[in-house]
Design a protein around this motif. Sequence first.
Motif, short mmCIF file in Angstrom:
data_model
loop_
_atom_site.label_atom_id
_atom_site.label_comp_id
_atom_site.label_asym_id
_atom_site.label_seq_id
_atom_site.Cartn_x
_atom_site.Cartn_y
_atom_site.Cartn_z
N ASP A 153 -10.53 -0.48 3.93
CA ASP A 153 -9.39 -0.88 3.93
C ASP A 153 -8.71 -0.97 2.28
N GLU A 154 -9.02 -0.33 2.28
CA GLU A 154 -8.53 0.26 0.58
C GLU A 154 -7.61 1.57 0.74
N LEU A 155 -6.52 1.37 -0.27
CA LEU A 155 -6.01 2.76 0.09
C LEU A 155 -5.58 2.49 -1.43
N VAL A 156 -5.01 3.99 -2.21
CA VAL A 156 -4.56 3.47 -3.69
C VAL A 156 -3.21 3.95 -3.48
N VAL A 157 -2.52 3.05 -4.18
CA VAL A 157 -1.09 3.30 -4.36
C VAL A 157 -0.90 3.80 -6.15
N ARG A 158 0.20 4.97 -6.01
CA ARG A 158 0.70 5.50 -8.07
C ARG A 158 2.01 5.79 -7.57
N CYS A 173 9.57 6.66 -6.97
CA CYS A 173 9.05 5.86 -5.72
C CYS A 173 7.81 5.48 -5.92
N LEU A 174 6.44 5.32 -4.37
CA LEU A 174 5.69 5.17 -4.44
C LEU A 174 5.21 5.41 -3.94
N VAL A 175 3.88 6.27 -4.23
CA VAL A 175 2.83 7.16 -3.06
C VAL A 175 1.69 6.60 -2.60
N LEU A 176 1.03 6.69 -1.33
CA LEU A 176 0.42 5.15 -0.85
C LEU A 176 -1.22 6.26 -0.49
N TYR A 177 -2.24 6.46 -0.67
CA TYR A 177 -3.05 7.75 -0.07
C TYR A 177 -4.21 6.79 1.09
N PRO A 178 -5.08 7.19 1.51
CA PRO A 178 -6.25 6.45 2.31
C PRO A 178 -7.00 6.86 1.56
N MET A 179 -8.19 6.47 1.26
CA MET A 179 -8.57 6.63 -0.02
C MET A 179 -9.36 7.79 -0.53
N LEU A 180 -9.97 7.92 1.22
CA LEU A 180 -10.33 9.52 1.54
C LEU A 180 -9.17 11.01 0.56
N LEU A 216 -1.61 14.96 -18.45
CA LEU A 216 -2.16 15.54 -17.09
C LEU A 216 -2.41 14.23 -16.78
N GLN A 217 -3.63 14.07 -17.32
CA GLN A 217 -4.48 13.12 -17.09
C GLN A 217 -4.09 11.48 -17.47
N ARG A 218 -3.76 11.13 -18.31
CA ARG A 218 -3.47 10.37 -19.24
C ARG A 218 -2.21 9.91 -17.85
N ASN A 219 -1.08 10.61 -18.13
CA ASN A 219 -0.07 10.21 -17.09
C ASN A 219 -0.23 10.18 -15.84
N PHE A 220 -0.85 10.67 -15.46
CA PHE A 220 -1.38 10.50 -13.60
C PHE A 220 -2.08 9.18 -13.37
N PHE A 221 -3.14 9.14 -14.15
CA PHE A 221 -4.33 7.30 -13.98
C PHE A 221 -3.35 6.20 -14.14
N ARG A 222 -2.42 6.80 -15.68
CA ARG A 222 -1.75 4.95 -15.36
C ARG A 222 -1.67 4.69 -14.09
N GLY A 223 -0.85 5.17 -13.34
CA GLY A 223 0.08 4.32 -12.53
C GLY A 223 -0.65 4.90 -11.30
N ASN A 224 -2.37 4.53 -11.14
CA ASN A 224 -2.85 4.59 -10.25
C ASN A 224 -3.30 2.38 -9.70
N ASN A 264 -0.48 13.79 4.22
CA ASN A 264 -1.02 13.16 4.31
C ASN A 264 -1.35 11.95 3.06
N ARG A 265 -0.17 12.32 2.86
CA ARG A 265 0.33 10.29 1.99
C ARG A 265 1.39 10.23 2.53
N VAL A 266 1.74 8.80 2.44
CA VAL A 266 2.50 7.76 2.33
C VAL A 266 3.68 7.61 1.08
N GLU A 267 4.87 7.95 1.43
CA GLU A 267 6.14 7.64 -0.06
C GLU A 267 6.65 6.20 0.78
N ILE A 268 6.98 4.98 -0.01
CA ILE A 268 7.95 4.27 -0.04
C ILE A 268 8.80 3.94 -1.07
#
Length: 148
Positions: A34-39, A45-52, A74-82, A116-120
């Motif tokens: 049931d876990e998903l990641v949103v970034r 927009c937001l991007v929703l991924y299945p954990m896999l 890149l890492q800082r800006n990518f991971f801050r928004g998850n 492989n992902r969903v945008e919101i």
Amino acid sequence: MAFFTGEYDCKLDAKGRMVLPAKIKNSLPEGSGDELVVRRGFEPCLVLYPMLEYKKIFSKIAGLNEFNAEYRNLQRNFFRGNAIVELDSAGRILIPKNMMAFAGLEKESIVVGMGNRVEIWDASKYDDFLIKDQKEFSDLAEKHLFES
């Protein structure tokens, strides 16, 4: 592997909960839980991924050389928004308030399957990021899908 496609009109409730469309829910990979990641997306927009699926991207970003300033940025800006979100028993996800603010999400939203992902998207902003000219769309497809 996940396979998401199509556009769906969705509503967010006052608490920021959104029911995932049945076709999106049914396309979640088996065993993904049931876990998903949103970034935060690169667009508003937001991007929703299945954990896999998210773990594949995580490995690439986390594996970059931390001693390289560009990679760290890149890492800082990518991971801050998850954020990790969970599907509740009603098939809803709770979108964090700061992410709703980033994407300008209020009540009406559009969920878009992107493979492989969903945008919101906020419904009022989504059209601004679509190609209006079919020739431009055709040229772009030819450029990126049939290069020799």
